[in-house]
Enzyme design. Structure first.
Site, mmCIF file in Angstrom:
data_model
loop_
_atom_site.group_PDB
_atom_site.id
_atom_site.type_symbol
_atom_site.label_atom_id
_atom_site.label_comp_id
_atom_site.label_asym_id
_atom_site.label_seq_id
_atom_site.Cartn_x
_atom_site.Cartn_y
_atom_site.Cartn_z
ATOM 1 N N HIS A 1 0.855 -1.193 0.000
ATOM 2 C CA HIS A 1 0.000 0.000 0.000
ATOM 3 C C HIS A 1 0.887 1.238 0.000
ATOM 4 C CE1 HIS A 1 -3.027 2.901 1.380
ATOM 5 N NE2 HIS A 1 -3.960 2.004 1.124
ATOM 6 N N ASP B 1 -2.325 -3.305 -3.358
ATOM 7 C CA ASP B 1 -3.344 -2.274 -3.439
ATOM 8 C C ASP B 1 -3.126 -1.541 -4.762
ATOM 9 O OD1 ASP B 1 -5.154 -0.468 -1.209
ATOM 10 O OD2 ASP B 1 -4.502 0.490 -3.055
#
Length: 338
Positions: free
Chosen positions: A148, A178
């Protein structure tokens, strides 16, 4: 529980943070709403956001939860866990042994509720993985670290984890990418939203230049802010200064539910097996279709726009929650295609 061969889609309950914070749903009601909308079958739930007993779930709650999931046809796929060292304000951070036990407690609870994997964080020092991975394997539950913001595939921390994964050589460790971390430019829809809110074109031009410069997101945001304050009138947009856009390489909204031509295109929580060298490794693909895609809309909005959700009660006890939800709504409204 629904069983289907091949890739499947689902949703993370984090997508419903606004209605959750404003108490429009309790956990059971929210899960039933997800099922009613056909946004399953797979579900990701953040443990500390949704389960009052987390990280130590009782047998009674776990059994009730599994019965509910079976009744409404949803699969508990991913349970997001935390790697916090600072568990109590004003106290010293917990040591490595306590952090390891903290993860084991969360793993046990996730397994007890029927989740097949946990999404964990880079805040877990990579050198502690050899003490946790065997425990996950004994429980038969996979662990996927979330790549992320502000990380990407080539980030040093990701590379260090990859080396440890190769060393441990277990199919119980994998990656949860992500998709916001793969952005190559700022979507025009976001720039248009800034223009509509009053951002000047010169500031947006400078923003696009800073976006491409080397450095971490917060460093680039600081440079843009200094430039704007030195030579331009900087007006906030929904109380979110436009210089925050300089962190967008890794902060495109990834968790909000979206609709595309009437069908759910929210977070894909599909289990896949990919071959890495001679070994197979589990990966969960997480995609929530960033707002650069035309036609996306927040499903809870009657007019297709990301309208901030307000609490319906005037209770003073809800004011802190309301402020939090308002900020989230305003930021999401800025970053969502209208």
């Amino acid at each position: 529980m629904t069983t289907t061969a091949g890739a499947q889609v689902g949703v993370t309950l984090y997508s419903f943070t606004n209605p959750w914070l404003t108490r429009q749903f309790d956990l059971e009601g929210l899960l039933r709403e997800v099922s009613r909308r056909g946004m399953g079958p797979n579900i990701e739930i953040i443990g500390f956001q949704s389960f009052k007993e987390f990280p130590d779930i009782s047998d009674a709650f776990a059994e009730k939860f599994k019965e509910l999931m079976t009744e409404i046809g949803l699969n508990p796929v991913s349970c997001a866990i935390n790697s916090d060292r600072f568990l109590r304000p004003g106290q010293q951070p917990i040591d490595d042994a306590s952090l390891i036990e903290y993860h084991k407690r969360q793993l046990r609870s996730a397994k007890k509720m029927g989740f097949s994997l946990v999404r964990y964080q880079f805040a877990l020092p990579v050198e502690l993985l050899p003490q946790i991975a065997p425990y996950a394997e004994a429980l038969d539950i996979r662990m996927g670290v979330e790549v992320h913001a502000p990380m990407w595939a080539g980030h040093p921390a990701v590379q260090a984890y990859g080396e440890m994964y190769d060393k441990l050589d277990t199919p119980y460790l994998g990656w949860i990418p992500d998709f916001g971390g793969t952005a190559s430019r700022i979507p025009e829809s976001m720039l248009d939203a800034a223009r509509a809110a009053g951002a000047r074109e010169g500031l947006l031009d400078r923003l696009k230049e800073v976006w491409l410069e080397p450095g971490m997101s917060h460093e680039k945001a600081g440079r843009l802010r200094e430039w704007a304050l030195a030579g331009a009138t900087l007006r906030p947009i929904f109380r979110l200064p436009v210089w925050r856009f300089s962190s967008l390489p890794t902060t495109i909204p990834n968790h909000g539910p979206r609709w595309l031509t009437g069908r759910s295109t929210s977070m894909a929580s599909s289990m896949a097996w990919v071959r890495t060298g001679k070994r197979k490794r589990s990966i969960t693909a997480r995609s929530s279709r960033c707002s650069a895609t035309a036609g996306l809309r927040a499903p809870w909005s009657a007019n297709g726009k990301a309208t901030p959700i307000r609490p319906t009660t005037g209770s003073s006890r809800l004011k802190p929650i309301k402020r939090c939800a308002d900020r989230y709504s305003q930021a999401n409204a800025l970053l969502t295609l209208h």
